[in-house]
Design a protein around this motif. Structure first.
Motif, PDB file in Angstrom:
ATOM      1  N   SER A  26      33.095  52.424  59.783  1.00 57.83           N
ATOM      2  CA  SER A  26      33.912  51.197  59.759  1.00 57.83           C
ATOM      3  C   SER A  26      33.060  49.961  60.057  1.00 57.83           C
ATOM      4  CB  SER A  26      35.064  51.302  60.755  1.00 57.83           C
ATOM      5  OG  SER A  26      35.931  52.335  60.365  1.00 57.83           O
ATOM      6  N   THR A  27      32.209  50.065  61.055  1.00 60.22           N
ATOM      7  CA  THR A  27      31.340  48.932  61.415  1.00 60.22           C
ATOM      8  C   THR A  27      30.452  48.549  60.243  1.00 60.22           C
ATOM      9  OG1 THR A  27      31.330  49.588  63.739  1.00 60.22           O
ATOM     10  CG2 THR A  27      29.522  48.175  63.002  1.00 60.22           C
ATOM     11  N   GLN A  28      29.778  49.539  59.661  1.00 60.11           N
ATOM     12  CA  GLN A  28      28.880  49.255  58.541  1.00 60.11           C
ATOM     13  C   GLN A  28      29.661  48.829  57.303  1.00 60.11           C
ATOM     14  OE1 GLN A  28      25.657  48.803  58.567  1.00 60.11           O
ATOM     15  NE2 GLN A  28      25.636  49.255  60.749  1.00 60.11           N
TER      16      GLN A  28
ATOM     17  N   LEU B 136      32.797  41.611  49.174  1.00 59.99           N
ATOM     18  CA  LEU B 136      33.759  42.584  48.662  1.00 59.99           C
ATOM     19  C   LEU B 136      34.868  42.832  49.678  1.00 59.99           C
ATOM     20  CD1 LEU B 136      31.292  45.264  47.230  1.00 59.99           C
ATOM     21  CD2 LEU B 136      32.567  43.538  45.933  1.00 59.99           C
ATOM     22  N   ASP B 137      35.991  43.366  49.210  1.00 58.76           N
ATOM     23  CA  ASP B 137      37.058  43.790  50.109  1.00 58.76           C
ATOM     24  C   ASP B 137      36.628  45.063  50.834  1.00 58.76           C
ATOM     25  OD1 ASP B 137      38.787  41.721  49.398  1.00 58.76           O
ATOM     26  OD2 ASP B 137      39.710  42.891  47.783  1.00 58.76           O
ATOM     27  N   PHE B 138      37.152  45.239  52.033  1.00 59.80           N
ATOM     28  CA  PHE B 138      36.871  46.435  52.831  1.00 59.80           C
ATOM     29  C   PHE B 138      38.172  47.183  53.087  1.00 59.80           C
ATOM     30  CE2 PHE B 138      36.950  48.409  57.068  1.00 59.80           C
ATOM     31  CZ  PHE B 138      36.007  49.404  56.853  1.00 59.80           C
ATOM     32  N   TYR B 139      38.113  48.500  52.928  1.00 56.94           N
ATOM     33  CA  TYR B 139      39.255  49.363  53.233  1.00 56.94           C
ATOM     34  C   TYR B 139      38.788  50.521  54.096  1.00 56.94           C
ATOM     35  CZ  TYR B 139      41.405  46.950  49.292  1.00 56.94           C
ATOM     36  OH  TYR B 139      41.900  45.991  48.445  1.00 56.94           O
ATOM     37  N   ASP B 140      39.661  50.935  55.010  1.00 54.05           N
ATOM     38  CA  ASP B 140      39.412  52.109  55.842  1.00 54.05           C
ATOM     39  C   ASP B 140      40.564  53.073  55.570  1.00 54.05           C
ATOM     40  OD1 ASP B 140      39.502  53.943  58.094  1.00 54.05           O
ATOM     41  OD2 ASP B 140      38.151  52.567  59.139  1.00 54.05           O
TER      42      ASP B 140
ATOM     43  N   ALA C 199      28.008  47.830  40.891  1.00 55.10           N
ATOM     44  CA  ALA C 199      28.861  48.071  39.731  1.00 55.10           C
ATOM     45  C   ALA C 199      30.047  48.958  40.098  1.00 55.10           C
ATOM     46  CB  ALA C 199      28.045  48.736  38.626  1.00 55.10           C
ATOM     47  N   ARG C 200      29.880  49.738  41.162  1.00 56.79           N
ATOM     48  CA  ARG C 200      30.937  50.667  41.593  1.00 56.79           C
ATOM     49  C   ARG C 200      31.207  50.463  43.078  1.00 56.79           C
ATOM     50  NH1 ARG C 200      29.738  56.380  40.842  1.00 56.79           N
ATOM     51  NH2 ARG C 200      31.891  56.646  40.207  1.00 56.79           N
ATOM     52  N   SER C 201      32.330  50.994  43.544  1.00 55.44           N
ATOM     53  CA  SER C 201      32.654  50.904  44.968  1.00 55.44           C
ATOM     54  C   SER C 201      31.623  51.662  45.799  1.00 55.44           C
ATOM     55  CB  SER C 201      34.050  51.467  45.232  1.00 55.44           C
ATOM     56  OG  SER C 201      35.034  50.607  44.703  1.00 55.44           O
ATOM     57  N   ILE C 202      31.504  51.263  47.055  1.00 50.83           N
ATOM     58  CA  ILE C 202      30.615  51.926  48.015  1.00 50.83           C
ATOM     59  C   ILE C 202      31.511  52.646  49.004  1.00 50.83           C
ATOM     60  CG2 ILE C 202      28.900  51.569  49.833  1.00 50.83           C
ATOM     61  CD1 ILE C 202      28.212  48.888  48.296  1.00 50.83           C
ATOM     62  N   ILE C 203      31.347  53.961  49.096  1.00 49.14           N
ATOM     63  CA  ILE C 203      32.209  54.782  49.939  1.00 49.14           C
ATOM     64  C   ILE C 203      31.372  55.416  51.023  1.00 49.14           C
ATOM     65  CG2 ILE C 203      33.777  56.758  49.961  1.00 49.14           C
ATOM     66  CD1 ILE C 203      33.818  55.820  46.715  1.00 49.14           C
TER      67      ILE C 203
ATOM     68  N   ILE D  43      34.546  51.137  51.133  1.00 51.38           N
ATOM     69  CA  ILE D  43      35.574  52.012  51.700  1.00 51.38           C
ATOM     70  C   ILE D  43      34.964  52.894  52.775  1.00 51.38           C
ATOM     71  CG2 ILE D  43      37.217  53.868  51.178  1.00 51.38           C
ATOM     72  CD1 ILE D  43      37.073  52.783  48.190  1.00 51.38           C
ATOM     73  N   ALA D  44      35.562  52.868  53.963  1.00 45.96           N
ATOM     74  CA  ALA D  44      35.175  53.796  55.040  1.00 45.96           C
ATOM     75  C   ALA D  44      36.193  54.928  55.046  1.00 45.96           C
ATOM     76  CB  ALA D  44      35.176  53.078  56.388  1.00 45.96           C
ATOM     77  N   THR D  45      35.702  56.157  55.093  1.00 45.89           N
ATOM     78  CA  THR D  45      36.594  57.316  55.075  1.00 45.89           C
ATOM     79  C   THR D  45      36.717  57.924  56.461  1.00 45.89           C
ATOM     80  OG1 THR D  45      34.769  58.832  54.596  1.00 45.89           O
ATOM     81  CG2 THR D  45      35.923  57.861  52.704  1.00 45.89           C
ATOM     82  N   GLY D  46      37.728  58.765  56.632  1.00 47.08           N
ATOM     83  CA  GLY D  46      37.862  59.527  57.867  1.00 47.08           C
ATOM     84  C   GLY D  46      36.799  60.613  57.919  1.00 47.08           C
TER      85      GLY D  46
END
Length: 194
Positions: free
Chosen positions: A19-21, A31-35, A5-9, A84-87
């Motif tokens: 990033s890999t996961q 889903l779309d992926f963002y880094d 229901a919500r984004s996965i960060i 979303i993958a974060t720094g």
């Protein structure tokens, strides 16, 4: 497979597999992926490490916040979610972390210290003149003389960051094992397994 229901960060220390996961989970869920580091590069023309090194911590954190604002605007506008993958430093950027917390579920990928340190040492360049290149800024700034000092500096950093990630995250997943095992663990922790 259920869609969230919500984004996965995904958050965690450098080389924990965000990033890999993130790509694997986005693919599994459609889903779309963002880094955020990739967004920083797209928005500034500099990779995260170069930006931090040339313009300092404040400029980097401002760029990271802008990347998170971009995601908020994009995802809220579409009323959709993404992975979303974060720094690695997101846990120290309170405005950016608070914004992401509103967007979705924050998953901390926790790796053992020995694993993370080994990956940093493996990526480092130990030059004949005694200098060490390609280290994260928080290690490089302390001018370690050898691999032992790199690991000692990393130890203190790892302890501090682990506390911050745990307090930021909604879910903590031990990222040990193969890529597919870790993907299953994350999906299971989110209640999204097959």
């Amino acid at each position: 497979m259920k869609r969230p229901a919500r984004s996965i960060i995904l958050c965690g220390i450098k080389h924990c597999g965000k990033s890999t996961q993130g790509k694997r989970i986005a693919s599994a869920l459609g889903l779309d992926f963002y880094d955020t580091d990739d967004l920083i590069y797209e928005q500034t023309g500099m990779d995260a490490r170069a930006l931090y090194k040339s313009q300092g911590k404040d400029a980097f954190m401002a760029a990271e916040l802008r990347a998170c604002e971009f995601l908020r605007d994009k995802l809220n506008g579409n009323e959709s979610c993404a992975v979303i993958a974060t720094g690695g430093g997101i846990c120290q950027n309170e405005p950016a972390a608070a914004l992401l917390k509103k967007l979705g579920t924050i998953v901390y990928l926790e790796v053992q210290e020995i694993t993370a340190a080994g990956r940093i040492v493996r990526e480092a360049l130990f030059l004949p003149d005694g200098t060490i290149e390609n280290l994260p800024a928080y290690i490089a700034n302390k001018n370690p003389a050898d691999q032992k000092e790199v690991r000692a500096i990393f130890h203190d950093f790892y302890e501090e960051r682990t506390k911050k990630y745990r307090s930021l995250a909604d879910i903590t997943v031990q990222a040990q094992g193969s890529r597919s095992q870790n993907t299953k663990k994350i999906l299971s922790a989110l209640g999204l397994e097959h």
